[in-house]
Design an enzyme around this catalytic site. Structure first.
Site, PDB file in Angstrom:
ATOM      1  N   SER A  49       0.827  -1.218   0.000  1.00 54.42           N
ATOM      2  CA  SER A  49       0.000   0.000   0.000  1.00 54.42           C
ATOM      3  C   SER A  49       0.855   1.259   0.000  1.00 54.42           C
ATOM      4  O   SER A  49       0.585   2.217  -0.736  1.00 54.42           O
ATOM      5  CB  SER A  49      -0.920   0.011   1.226  1.00 54.42           C
ATOM      6  OG  SER A  49      -1.767  -1.108   1.241  1.00 54.42           O
ATOM      7  N   THR A  50       1.904   1.276   0.833  1.00 52.49           N
ATOM      8  CA  THR A  50       2.780   2.434   0.919  1.00 52.49           C
ATOM      9  C   THR A  50       3.480   2.711  -0.402  1.00 52.49           C
ATOM     10  O   THR A  50       3.799   3.855  -0.728  1.00 52.49           O
ATOM     11  CB  THR A  50       3.814   2.224   2.038  1.00 52.49           C
ATOM     12  OG1 THR A  50       3.116   2.067   3.285  1.00 52.49           O
ATOM     13  CG2 THR A  50       4.766   3.389   2.160  1.00 52.49           C
ATOM     14  N   TYR A 138      -2.226 -10.471   3.915  1.00 51.14           N
ATOM     15  CA  TYR A 138      -2.322  -9.045   4.211  1.00 51.14           C
ATOM     16  C   TYR A 138      -3.767  -8.700   4.575  1.00 51.14           C
ATOM     17  O   TYR A 138      -4.635  -8.588   3.710  1.00 51.14           O
ATOM     18  CB  TYR A 138      -1.863  -8.253   2.988  1.00 51.14           C
ATOM     19  CG  TYR A 138      -1.719  -6.752   3.180  1.00 51.14           C
ATOM     20  CD1 TYR A 138      -1.917  -6.133   4.411  1.00 51.14           C
ATOM     21  CD2 TYR A 138      -1.370  -5.947   2.104  1.00 51.14           C
ATOM     22  CE1 TYR A 138      -1.781  -4.771   4.572  1.00 51.14           C
ATOM     23  CE2 TYR A 138      -1.224  -4.571   2.238  1.00 51.14           C
ATOM     24  CZ  TYR A 138      -1.432  -3.991   3.473  1.00 51.14           C
ATOM     25  OH  TYR A 138      -1.298  -2.623   3.630  1.00 51.14           O
ATOM     26  N   LYS A 166       0.103  -9.907   7.894  1.00 54.18           N
ATOM     27  CA  LYS A 166       0.287  -8.478   8.144  1.00 54.18           C
ATOM     28  C   LYS A 166      -1.067  -7.971   8.607  1.00 54.18           C
ATOM     29  O   LYS A 166      -2.018  -7.859   7.831  1.00 54.18           O
ATOM     30  CB  LYS A 166       0.747  -7.743   6.882  1.00 54.18           C
ATOM     31  CG  LYS A 166       1.017  -6.271   7.136  1.00 54.18           C
ATOM     32  CD  LYS A 166       1.489  -5.543   5.888  1.00 54.18           C
ATOM     33  CE  LYS A 166       1.777  -4.086   6.263  1.00 54.18           C
ATOM     34  NZ  LYS A 166       1.359  -3.146   5.231  1.00 54.18           N
ATOM     35  N   GLY A 190       0.424  -3.889  11.331  1.00 57.33           N
ATOM     36  CA  GLY A 190       0.528  -2.909  10.263  1.00 57.33           C
ATOM     37  C   GLY A 190       0.074  -1.527  10.687  1.00 57.33           C
ATOM     38  O   GLY A 190      -0.040  -0.626   9.853  1.00 57.33           O
ATOM     39  N   ASP A 192       1.203   1.535  12.602  1.00 55.78           N
ATOM     40  CA  ASP A 192       2.368   2.185  13.218  1.00 55.78           C
ATOM     41  C   ASP A 192       2.026   2.775  14.583  1.00 55.78           C
ATOM     42  O   ASP A 192       2.831   2.729  15.516  1.00 55.78           O
ATOM     43  CB  ASP A 192       2.889   3.305  12.310  1.00 55.78           C
ATOM     44  CG  ASP A 192       3.297   2.815  10.931  1.00 55.78           C
ATOM     45  OD1 ASP A 192       2.944   1.671  10.570  1.00 55.78           O
ATOM     46  OD2 ASP A 192       3.954   3.576  10.199  1.00 55.78           O
TER      47      ASP A 192
END
Length: 296
Positions: A49-50, A138, A166, A190, A192
């Protein structure tokens, strides 16, 4: 033999640098990897995604795998995100990831068409069967729109070749229940903002977007938790959360890319329809980051 047992810790979900023409900037991607290695991070999540995965072509994703594999050879590892709506595309990318030296593959569940869980299950089976690499499922319901239950995830964990998840979800009770149900499953948080909390709840590590910029802070949180310094870890988490909260207001990926530019890594902007930052937003990003310990 598929094995994800050596994966864990602080894993950076790599951003994708673009040049002024919108082309992947290989030199700046290598600089970003080197910056992270210097911070003490040696494992990367590539093409997720990032990385703006839904705005990249399959060929571009495979190029990211190749660049990361060559840059990290002998010094680090990477997990390749190969998720795609057509299973055939995911299988194709899994093969490319393996050829580029990935340590594992990962995939978001198929989205948009409201697939049944049986269809989602078959999707993972088909990808796993095609590769010798361990699969990291994910789970990101906030973005994918696919909400899998605890029992669904436990079923996926039972697929031979699935080695981890994840888990990008704020429900830490569910994370703890999955931990209790699947003692051998690697769980990577996932979120932060929940790094410390997820670690205390049972996560083996974390895969994070903001780690691109200040991953060393998360390594310090991890080390403080290991040393039993809960108060110190909590204070550090609050400081990085102050920055992350601001990034969520202005746009996480555009904001991170701006911060990296201040640090001398010219990763460019994000692809449209992501917006460009205003001058006021840039000033807010810089002042908030500096107030919470980042120096430029």
């Amino acid at each position: 033999m598929k094995n994800s047992s050596d994966l864990g810790g602080v894993i950076t979900a790599l951003l994708t640098p673009f040049d002024k023409n919108g082309v992947i900037n290989e030199n700046e991607l290598i600089k970003l990897i080197e910056y992270n290695l210097h911070m003490g991070i040696d494992t990367f999540y590539v093409g997720g995604s990032t990385a703006e995965m839904l705005l990249l072509t399959i060929k571009e994703c495979e190029s990211l795998f190749e660049i990361a594999g060559a840059a990290l050879k002998g010094r680090g590892r990477f997990i390749a995100h190969v998720g795609a709506l057509p299973t055939a595309d995911a299988v194709h990318m899994a093969a490319a990831a393996e050829q580029s030296g990935a340590a594992a593959i990962s995939a978001v569940p198929p989205y948009y068409y409201n697939f049944s869980f049986d269809e989602i299950y078959s999707y993972y089976v088909d990808i796993v069967k095609s590769s010798s690499l361990p699969m990291i499922v994910y789970h990101v319901p906030g973005f994918s729109g696919v909400s899998m239950s605890r029992n669904d995830i436990v079923r996926l964990a039972g697929i031979e070749g699935v080695g981890g998840i994840k888990y990008t979800d704020g429900n830490l009770f569910m994370l703890e229940r999955i931990r209790a149900d699947c003692l051998d499953l690697k769980i990577f948080s996932g979120q932060d903002t929940l790094f410390a909390a997820a670690a205390l709840t049972g996560a083996d590590g974390a895969i994070g977007s903001t780690f691109n910029v200040y991953g060393d802070r998360y390594i310090e949180i991890k080390n403080r938790l290991a040393a039993g310094d809960i108060d110190g870890a909590r204070l550090l988490q609050r400081r990085v959360n102050n920055i992350t909260e601001m990034l969520e207001k202005v746009g996480v990926m555009p904001g991170e890319k701006y911060l990296l530019g201040l640090l001398g890594i010219d990763v460019g902007g994000c692809r449209a329809p992501f917006k460009s930052l205003s001058e006021d937003e840039k000033q807010l990003i810089r002042s908030t980051a500096e107030a919470n310990g980042l120096a430029f």
